[in-house]
Design an enzyme around this catalytic site. Sequence first.
Site, PDB file in Angstrom:
ATOM      1  N   SER A 134       0.575  -1.245   0.248  1.00 15.48           N
ATOM      2  CA  SER A 134       0.295  -0.379   0.091  1.00 15.48           C
ATOM      3  C   SER A 134       0.685   1.379   0.063  1.00 15.48           C
ATOM      4  O   SER A 134       2.036   1.120   0.935  1.00 15.48           O
ATOM      5  CB  SER A 134      -0.660  -0.033   1.265  1.00 15.48           C
ATOM      6  OG  SER A 134      -1.615   1.510   1.481  1.00 15.48           O
ATOM      7  N   TYR A 147      -1.510   0.208  10.491  1.00 23.74           N
ATOM      8  CA  TYR A 147      -1.553  -0.318   8.537  1.00 23.74           C
ATOM      9  C   TYR A 147      -0.227  -0.439   8.086  1.00 23.74           C
ATOM     10  O   TYR A 147      -0.226  -1.925   7.619  1.00 23.74           O
ATOM     11  CB  TYR A 147      -2.620   0.367   7.941  1.00 23.74           C
ATOM     12  CG  TYR A 147      -3.347  -0.352   6.232  1.00 23.74           C
ATOM     13  CD1 TYR A 147      -3.974  -2.038   6.471  1.00 23.74           C
ATOM     14  CD2 TYR A 147      -2.370   0.640   5.709  1.00 23.74           C
ATOM     15  CE1 TYR A 147      -4.389  -2.160   4.786  1.00 23.74           C
ATOM     16  CE2 TYR A 147      -3.238   0.178   4.502  1.00 23.74           C
ATOM     17  CZ  TYR A 147      -3.377  -1.304   4.239  1.00 23.74           C
ATOM     18  OH  TYR A 147      -3.500  -2.064   2.756  1.00 23.74           O
TER      19      TYR A 147
HETATM   20  N1  LIG Z   1      -8.328  -1.401  -1.797  1.00 22.58           N
HETATM   21  C1  LIG Z   1      -7.686  -0.097  -1.477  1.00 22.58           C
HETATM   22  O1  LIG Z   1      -7.691   1.139  -2.177  1.00 22.58           O
HETATM   23  C2  LIG Z   1      -6.497  -1.404  -0.958  1.00 22.58           C
HETATM   24  C3  LIG Z   1      -5.148   0.086  -1.407  1.00 22.58           C
HETATM   25  C4  LIG Z   1      -4.048  -0.379  -0.586  1.00 22.58           C
HETATM   26  C5  LIG Z   1      -3.256  -1.256  -1.140  1.00 22.58           C
HETATM   27  N2  LIG Z   1      -4.587  -1.972   0.030  1.00 22.58           N
HETATM   28  C6  LIG Z   1      -4.139  -3.983  -0.103  1.00 22.58           C
HETATM   29  O2  LIG Z   1      -5.394  -5.124  -1.295  1.00 22.58           O
HETATM   30  C7  LIG Z   1      -5.755  -5.981  -0.823  1.00 22.58           C
HETATM   31  C8  LIG Z   1      -6.814  -6.389  -0.958  1.00 22.58           C
HETATM   32  O3  LIG Z   1      -7.733  -4.975  -0.548  1.00 22.58           O
HETATM   33  P1  LIG Z   1      -9.163  -5.194  -0.700  1.00 22.58           P
HETATM   34  O4  LIG Z   1      -9.301  -3.363  -0.880  1.00 22.58           O
HETATM   35  O5  LIG Z   1      -9.620  -6.473  -2.053  1.00 22.58           O
HETATM   36  O6  LIG Z   1      -9.833  -5.619   0.457  1.00 22.58           O
HETATM   37  P2  LIG Z   1     -11.115  -6.162   0.954  1.00 22.58           P
HETATM   38  O7  LIG Z   1     -12.364  -6.184  -0.170  1.00 22.58           O
HETATM   39  O8  LIG Z   1     -11.553  -5.590   2.354  1.00 22.58           O
HETATM   40  O9  LIG Z   1     -11.586  -7.581   1.153  1.00 22.58           O
HETATM   41  C9  LIG Z   1     -10.418  -8.669   1.864  1.00 22.58           C
HETATM   42  C10 LIG Z   1     -10.179 -10.536   1.365  1.00 22.58           C
HETATM   43  O10 LIG Z   1      -9.581 -10.552   2.795  1.00 22.58           O
HETATM   44  C11 LIG Z   1     -10.450 -11.783   3.365  1.00 22.58           C
HETATM   45  N3  LIG Z   1      -9.805 -11.469   4.987  1.00 22.58           N
HETATM   46  C12 LIG Z   1      -9.196 -10.408   5.856  1.00 22.58           C
HETATM   47  N4  LIG Z   1      -9.223 -10.882   6.727  1.00 22.58           N
HETATM   48  C13 LIG Z   1      -9.402 -12.265   6.793  1.00 22.58           C
HETATM   49  C14 LIG Z   1      -8.422 -12.930   7.505  1.00 22.58           C
HETATM   50  N5  LIG Z   1      -7.729 -12.634   8.580  1.00 22.58           N
HETATM   51  N6  LIG Z   1      -8.091 -14.516   6.970  1.00 22.58           N
HETATM   52  C15 LIG Z   1      -8.719 -14.593   5.776  1.00 22.58           C
HETATM   53  N7  LIG Z   1      -9.590 -13.831   4.739  1.00 22.58           N
HETATM   54  C16 LIG Z   1      -9.424 -12.495   5.481  1.00 22.58           C
HETATM   55  C17 LIG Z   1     -11.419 -10.875   3.440  1.00 22.58           C
HETATM   56  O11 LIG Z   1     -12.987 -12.061   3.588  1.00 22.58           O
HETATM   57  P3  LIG Z   1     -13.362 -12.044   5.131  1.00 22.58           P
HETATM   58  O12 LIG Z   1     -13.229 -10.697   5.907  1.00 22.58           O
HETATM   59  O13 LIG Z   1     -15.043 -13.275   5.004  1.00 22.58           O
HETATM   60  O14 LIG Z   1     -12.759 -12.825   5.693  1.00 22.58           O
HETATM   61  C18 LIG Z   1     -11.692 -10.636   2.162  1.00 22.58           C
HETATM   62  O15 LIG Z   1     -12.076 -11.765   0.621  1.00 22.58           O
HETATM   63  C19 LIG Z   1      -4.962  -6.000   0.866  1.00 22.58           C
HETATM   64  O16 LIG Z   1      -3.784  -6.773   0.890  1.00 22.58           O
HETATM   65  C20 LIG Z   1      -4.827  -4.421   0.884  1.00 22.58           C
HETATM   66  O17 LIG Z   1      -4.407  -4.390   2.278  1.00 22.58           O
HETATM   67  C21 LIG Z   1      -6.244  -2.126  -0.828  1.00 22.58           C
END
Ligand SMILES: NC(=O)c1ccc[n+]([C@@H]2O[C@H](COP(=O)([O-])OP(=O)(O)OC[C@H]3O[C@@H](n4cnc5c(N)ncnc54)[C@H](OP(=O)(O)O)[C@@H]3O)[C@@H](O)[C@H]2O)c1
Length: 233
Positions: A134, A147
Site C-alpha cells: 500500500s 496498517y
Molecule cells: N482497497 C484499497 O484501496 C487498497 C489500497 C492499497 C492496498 N490494498 C491492499 O489490497 C489488498 C486487498 O484489499 P481489498 O481492498 O480488496 O480488501 P477487501 O475488499 O476488504 O477484501 C479483503 C478480503 O480478505 C478477506 N480477509 C480479511 N481478513 C482475513 C483473514 N484474517 N483471513 C482470511 N481472509 C481474510 C476478506 O474476507 P472475510 O472478511 O470474509 O475474511 C476479503 O475476501 C489488501 O492487502 C489491502 O491491504 C487495498
Amino acid sequence: MSVALITGASRGLGRATARALSNRGWSLVVDARSDADLSDAIRGLPDVVALGGDVTSPGHRAALATAVMGFGRLDLLVNNASSLGTSPLPPLRGYDLGALRRVYETNVVAPLALIQLLAEPLATAGGTIINLSSDAAVEAYQGWGGYGSSKAALDQITNVLAAEEAGLRCYAFDPGDMRTDMHQLAFPGEDISDRPEPESAVPALLRLLDERPPSGRYRAADLTIPSPAEVTS
Ligand SMILES: NC(=O)c1ccc[n+]([C@@H]2O[C@H](COP(=O)([O-])OP(=O)(O)OC[C@H]3O[C@@H](n4cnc5c(N)ncnc54)[C@H](OP(=O)(O)O)[C@@H]3O)[C@@H](O)[C@H]2O)c1
C-alpha cells in the site's frame, strides 16, 4: 497447469484476481473467513478449492497447504488478505496495542507463515510470491501508522526474501486506491465512488506474472498498460 493460492478471495482485489487467473486456466486454492461470501465469489469457476478460515490460524494455514499439495504444485502465492485495523483510523498515541497486534498477525505474521509453509513447492516451480502492499507503507498519512507500518514490514520481508530466494520472484505490489470494503472502512461515511473498481488493478498484477521483472516493489500505476488511444494521443 498453473496453480495459485490467493488469500482473501471473497471480494475486492482477491476476488478479481481469482477470476482473472481462472479465466486464464489456472487452478486455485482460495480462502476468506466468510464461507458464504467465498462460495458466492467462486461460483462457476472450475478447479477451485475454497476453504473458509482465518489466515491468522495455524490450523487453517496448514489446511491451505494441504489443499495446494492436492494439486501437486504451486506457481503463485498471493498474500492478499489484510486487516485495516481500527476504524476510524486512530493516531499512534492512542493506538490500542491489542488491535495493533491483530493487524500485524494478519498482515505480517500470516503472510510469512504461508511463505514458510509453501516455499518448497514454490521454489520447485520457480514460482512467484505477491505480497499486497500500500502507499501507506511508504507515506506518512495521519492515522495510518498501524496498517502502514504492517505493510512496511511486509515490504521488507519481501525485499529480504528476494535476496535469500534467488529461484523465486518476490513482489510487493501496491494496487493503488480501489473501491472496496477495506477502502470504505478507511474513509467511513465518505463517498468513495470515484475510486476505481478492484478489477482495474488486475492487469498490472498479471503483467508481473507475464513479464517476470526482477523481484522488488511495484505500483500498479507504473505497470498499467496504456490504452491504444492513450498511446496514439
Ligand atoms: N482497497 C484499497 O484501496 C487498497 C489500497 C492499497 C492496498 N490494498 C491492499 O489490497 C489488498 C486487498 O484489499 P481489498 O481492498 O480488496 O480488501 P477487501 O475488499 O476488504 O477484501 C479483503 C478480503 O480478505 C478477506 N480477509 C480479511 N481478513 C482475513 C483473514 N484474517 N483471513 C482470511 N481472509 C481474510 C476478506 O474476507 P472475510 O472478511 O470474509 O475474511 C476479503 O475476501 C489488501 O492487502 C489491502 O491491504 C487495498
